[in-house]
Write an enzyme that holds these catalytic residues in place. Structure first.
Site, PDB file in Angstrom:
ATOM      1  N   ASP A   1     -23.915  24.157  22.257  1.00  0.00           N
ATOM      2  CA  ASP A   1     -24.294  22.771  21.291  1.00  0.00           C
ATOM      3  C   ASP A   1     -23.111  22.818  21.089  1.00  0.00           C
ATOM      4  O   ASP A   1     -21.571  22.742  21.544  1.00  0.00           O
ATOM      5  CB  ASP A   1     -24.223  25.163  20.066  1.00  0.00           C
ATOM      6  CG  ASP A   1     -24.015  23.739  18.117  1.00  0.00           C
ATOM      7  OD1 ASP A   1     -25.173  23.299  18.772  1.00  0.00           O
ATOM      8  OD2 ASP A   1     -24.163  24.833  17.779  1.00  0.00           O
ATOM      9  N   GLU A   2     -22.339  22.014  19.655  1.00  0.00           N
ATOM     10  CA  GLU A   2     -21.515  20.351  19.816  1.00  0.00           C
ATOM     11  C   GLU A   2     -21.281  20.232  21.022  1.00  0.00           C
ATOM     12  O   GLU A   2     -20.051  19.940  20.777  1.00  0.00           O
ATOM     13  CB  GLU A   2     -20.699  22.203  19.154  1.00  0.00           C
ATOM     14  CG  GLU A   2     -20.921  21.913  17.776  1.00  0.00           C
ATOM     15  CD  GLU A   2     -21.292  21.398  16.984  1.00  0.00           C
ATOM     16  OE1 GLU A   2     -21.174  20.017  16.899  1.00  0.00           O
ATOM     17  OE2 GLU A   2     -21.703  21.571  15.669  1.00  0.00           O
TER      18      GLU A   2
ATOM     19  N   GLN B   1     -20.663  17.227  21.843  1.00  0.00           N
ATOM     20  CA  GLN B   1     -19.745  15.800  21.283  1.00  0.00           C
ATOM     21  C   GLN B   1     -18.555  16.375  22.136  1.00  0.00           C
ATOM     22  O   GLN B   1     -17.788  15.191  21.713  1.00  0.00           O
ATOM     23  CB  GLN B   1     -20.263  15.365  19.389  1.00  0.00           C
ATOM     24  CG  GLN B   1     -19.836  15.951  18.692  1.00  0.00           C
ATOM     25  CD  GLN B   1     -20.395  17.308  18.128  1.00  0.00           C
ATOM     26  OE1 GLN B   1     -21.292  17.076  18.802  1.00  0.00           O
ATOM     27  NE2 GLN B   1     -19.831  17.721  16.989  1.00  0.00           N
TER      28      GLN B   1
END
Length: 194
Positions: free
Chosen positions: A84-85, A87
């Protein structure tokens, strides 16, 4: 054959909820899931991934200096990795995830933002666009009803912000998903969006 997936969208597109649902679906089939999140995402505590609709699960936190491939090799066998996340991961860690897919034949499914509040690619997202096998846009809508493509950062007075540090954690209080037209109009006209 395993693949590296990048599932991306603007704020509010249910990326985290879908990451947690993906985890659940694999586990329901008796498979083991390694759930990861970068240390930059500290909103819901050090080891928790939590969606806006209330789904949550413990996750292993990855620091920028961690070698994900080495951490993977020290663990018991995993059937899939969900991130998750993504980036917020540096390009080197994206490459380590790519190595896990290629060398260990384990699928890696990354969820995250494509661009920041200035409509600029995050480093982790850029690298995923360069090396991932499959890209899936998770769509959400702007207040005008069009497809939202931008994540607008909003200041305390409700105006779109276009300057500042790339990393500033927040939720609905700080970010709004917008179509490009509304995002640009709000910047040009300097009008409140709340």
């Amino acid at each position: 054959m395993a693949k590296l997936y990048f599932k991306y969208g603007a704020m509010g597109s249910s990326k985290t909820a879908q990451a947690l649902i993906t985890k659940y679906n694999y586990e329901e089939k008796g498979m083991t899931v390694w759930l990861l999140k970068p240390s930059a995402d500290s909103r819901d505590g050090e080891i928790i991934i939590k969606s806006r609709i209330g789904l949550q699960a413990p996750a292993q936190v990855i620091r920028p200096t961690d070698d994900i491939y080495e951490l993977f090799r020290k663990r018991e066998k995993m059937d899939v990795i969900v991130v998750d996340e993504c980036q917020f991961l540096p390009p080197e860690q994206i490459d380590q995830l790519r190595d896990i897919v290629d060398m260990e034949n384990v699928p890696v499914i990354c969820f995250g933002l494509r661009t920041d509040f200035r409509s600029t690619l995050f480093d982790g997202s850029r690298r995923l666009f360069e090396v991932a096998d499959t890209f899936v846009e998770i769509k959400t809508i702007c207040d005008c009803g069009a497809k939202a493509t931008n994540t607008a950062r909003i200041d305390a007075d409700g105006y779109v912000v276009t300057e500042g540090a790339q990393l500033l954690l927040g939720g609905n209080d700080r970010y709004i998903a917008m179509c490009h037209k509304c995002w640009m109009n709000n910047i040009r006209e300097h009008r409140k969006v709340k």
